[in-house]
Design an enzyme around this catalytic site. Structure first.
Site, PDB file in Angstrom:
ATOM      1  N   CYS A  89       0.814  -1.226   0.000  1.00 32.15           N
ATOM      2  CA  CYS A  89       0.000   0.000   0.000  1.00 32.15           C
ATOM      3  C   CYS A  89       0.839   1.265   0.000  1.00 32.15           C
ATOM      4  CB  CYS A  89      -0.941   0.013   1.200  1.00 32.15           C
ATOM      5  SG  CYS A  89      -2.148  -1.322   1.184  1.00 32.15           S
ATOM      6  N   GLN A 155      -4.442  -8.878   6.080  1.00 34.35           N
ATOM      7  CA  GLN A 155      -4.671  -7.520   6.574  1.00 34.35           C
ATOM      8  C   GLN A 155      -5.982  -7.439   7.348  1.00 34.35           C
ATOM      9  OE1 GLN A 155      -5.404  -4.697   3.359  1.00 34.35           O
ATOM     10  NE2 GLN A 155      -5.859  -6.388   1.963  1.00 34.35           N
ATOM     11  N   ARG A 218     -20.054   8.967   0.591  1.00 34.18           N
ATOM     12  CA  ARG A 218     -21.492   8.831   0.854  1.00 34.18           C
ATOM     13  C   ARG A 218     -21.957  10.128   1.494  1.00 34.18           C
ATOM     14  NH1 ARG A 218     -19.400   3.648   2.325  1.00 34.18           N
ATOM     15  NH2 ARG A 218     -20.109   2.021   0.885  1.00 34.18           N
ATOM     16  N   SER A 244     -11.280   0.777   4.161  1.00 38.44           N
ATOM     17  CA  SER A 244     -11.104   1.565   2.947  1.00 38.44           C
ATOM     18  C   SER A 244     -11.876   0.962   1.790  1.00 38.44           C
ATOM     19  CB  SER A 244      -9.615   1.651   2.584  1.00 38.44           C
ATOM     20  OG  SER A 244      -9.068   0.354   2.441  1.00 38.44           O
ATOM     21  N   HIS A 345      -9.070   3.759  -1.546  1.00 36.40           N
ATOM     22  CA  HIS A 345      -7.654   3.421  -1.364  1.00 36.40           C
ATOM     23  C   HIS A 345      -7.184   2.657  -2.594  1.00 36.40           C
ATOM     24  CE1 HIS A 345      -3.954   1.866   0.087  1.00 36.40           C
ATOM     25  NE2 HIS A 345      -4.387   0.912   0.885  1.00 36.40           N
ATOM     26  N   CYS A 375       0.047   2.090   6.665  1.00 34.63           N
ATOM     27  CA  CYS A 375       0.392   0.698   6.937  1.00 34.63           C
ATOM     28  C   CYS A 375       0.560  -0.038   5.611  1.00 34.63           C
ATOM     29  CB  CYS A 375      -0.684   0.034   7.791  1.00 34.63           C
ATOM     30  SG  CYS A 375      -2.348   0.129   7.105  1.00 34.63           S
ATOM     31  N   GLY A 377       1.535  -4.094   3.676  1.00 34.59           N
ATOM     32  CA  GLY A 377       1.678  -5.534   3.785  1.00 34.59           C
ATOM     33  C   GLY A 377       3.081  -5.929   4.200  1.00 34.59           C
TER      34      GLY A 377
END
Length: 390
Positions: A89, A155, A218, A244, A345, A375, A377
């Site tokens: 990420c 995750q 939203r 996300s 994301h 964060c 992986g």
């Protein structure tokens, strides 16, 4: 040591899975932000010495060096090289840090860091699952299995572990998710994303339109609606509503030296103040931003109170919540225009995307220092601290 400066940072508006960006090939998505960055800054594209591209799912339409392919599909000349990297990420945040390091080393003067990810067209996990389905092996080697027996690195499980470890309830996570949508909706309506978003023409059933509003927000989100979404595991706290959103998008940042500023008549928007990367527990996985931030602040000679705004990627609600609790940060300075729970994301594109948002928010609020972390992986985390100029 030479300084590295950010001249501009841009992103596409996020596209929902199967949404407005679903019809755009990821290579063309990446080419779009390269073209827009060159157009907005007025730089001579022949002066760009490298393009460092972050992308996580490097398969299918994102295979065979998606970064170089984006350069070839753009208005940049063939003489501009590129490299594609994967730090999960944090891929394009690492791309940005590699670009800054190249400038700070004195070996290059003008580098673009960018990120590309179409999660619609190259689904998350597909680069592993398709091979396993065809009997072509598993990423977990015998030695890795020996080191972490019977562990499936997840995750989702990591997010559950963080929530429990730090004492959060599902209500805490859902309330945080609602606030992300509220802030993003307010920012979108007020036009606070206007400078960072570069519109892209897309085909829809109603005809061609310019996509320039994040699809994931939203605007009518309610706590009751978020709470009603089923959790990912029985008795768990993580749901699709407090995690996300799957997202398509691309983003880019132009990083240059002081010499390039003078030679090309460029005005910097920020200076890179600190670059940090750390790694820790790959099982809980998503907790490393807490410790990476401590190291970054210490190396920068700053305290958390010196940082005016923070962008902590909202991969899952417990990550920024745990980060706030651990660092003693001020919640009013965190993800002030919403985060990935509302905005999406797009994996490899999120690093430079967050920088575009952080830089614009700093300018809008007149802040000096901004900190970005996420964060990743494997239990890793990048931290980038910038100083706004002007």
């Amino acid at each position: 040591m030479p300084e590295a400066y950010i001249v501009d940072a841009i992103r596409t508006a996020g596209g929902k899975r199967g949404g407005k960006l679903a019809g755009v090939h990821p290579v063309d998505l990446g080419a779009h932000v390269l073209d827009q960055l060159v157009a907005r800054t007025g730089i001579d594209p022949k002066a760009i010495e490298d393009v460092v591209t972050g992308c996580v799912m490097q398969g299918g339409e994102q295979a065979v060096h998606v970064g170089r392919n984006a350069v070839l599909a753009s208005s940049l000349p063939e003489s501009v090289p590129a490299v594609t990297i994967d730090r999960q990420c944090g891929s394009s945040q690492q791309a940005m840090q590699f670009a800054a390091q190249a400038v700070m080393s004195g070996t290059q003067d003008m580098v673009i860091a960018n990120g590309i990810e179409s999660m619609t067209r190259v689904p998350m996990g597909s680069t592993a699952s398709l091979y396993m389905k065809e009997g072509m092996g598993n990423y977990k080697s015998p030695r890795l299995e020996e080191a972490y027996p019977k562990v499936m690195f997840s995750q989702f499980m990591g997010a559950e572990m963080i929530a429990k470890k730090h004492g959060f309830t599902k209500d805490d996570l859902d309330e945080f998710a609602l606030e992300s949508h509220r802030k993003a909706a307010e920012a979108s309506k007020a036009g606070r994303f206007a400078r960072e978003i570069v519109g892209i023409e897309v085909e829809t059933p109603e005809g061609e339109i310019c996509h320039d509003v994040d699809e994931g927000i939203r605007f009518d989100a309610t706590l009751e609606g978020i709470q009603s979404v089923k959790t990912l595991q029985e008795g768990g706290m993580i749901s699709a509503a407090n995690a996300s959103q799957i997202c398509d998008g691309s983003s880019a940042v132009l990083i240059v030296s002081e010499r390039a500023l003078k030679e090309h008549g460029l005005t910097p928007r920020a200076r890179i103040h600190n670059l940090t990367i750390t790694a820790g527990d790959p099982v809980i996985m998503l907790e490393e931003p807490l410790f990476a931030t401590e190291k970054a602040l210490e190396r920068a000679g700053l305290k958390i109170g010196d940082i005016d705004l923070y962008e902590v990627n909202e991969a899952f609600a417990p990550v920024p919540l745990a980060w706030l609790k651990h660092t003693g940060g001020d919640a009013s300075r965190l993800n002030v225009n919403g985060g990935a729970i509302a905005l999406g994301h797009p994996l490899g594109a999120s690093g430079t995307k967050l920088m575009a948002t952080l830089l614009n928010a700093l300018e809008q609020k007149g802040g000096k220092y901004g900190l970005q972390t996420m964060c990743e992986g494997g239990g890793q985390a990048n931290v980038t601290i910038i100083e706004r100029l002007g």
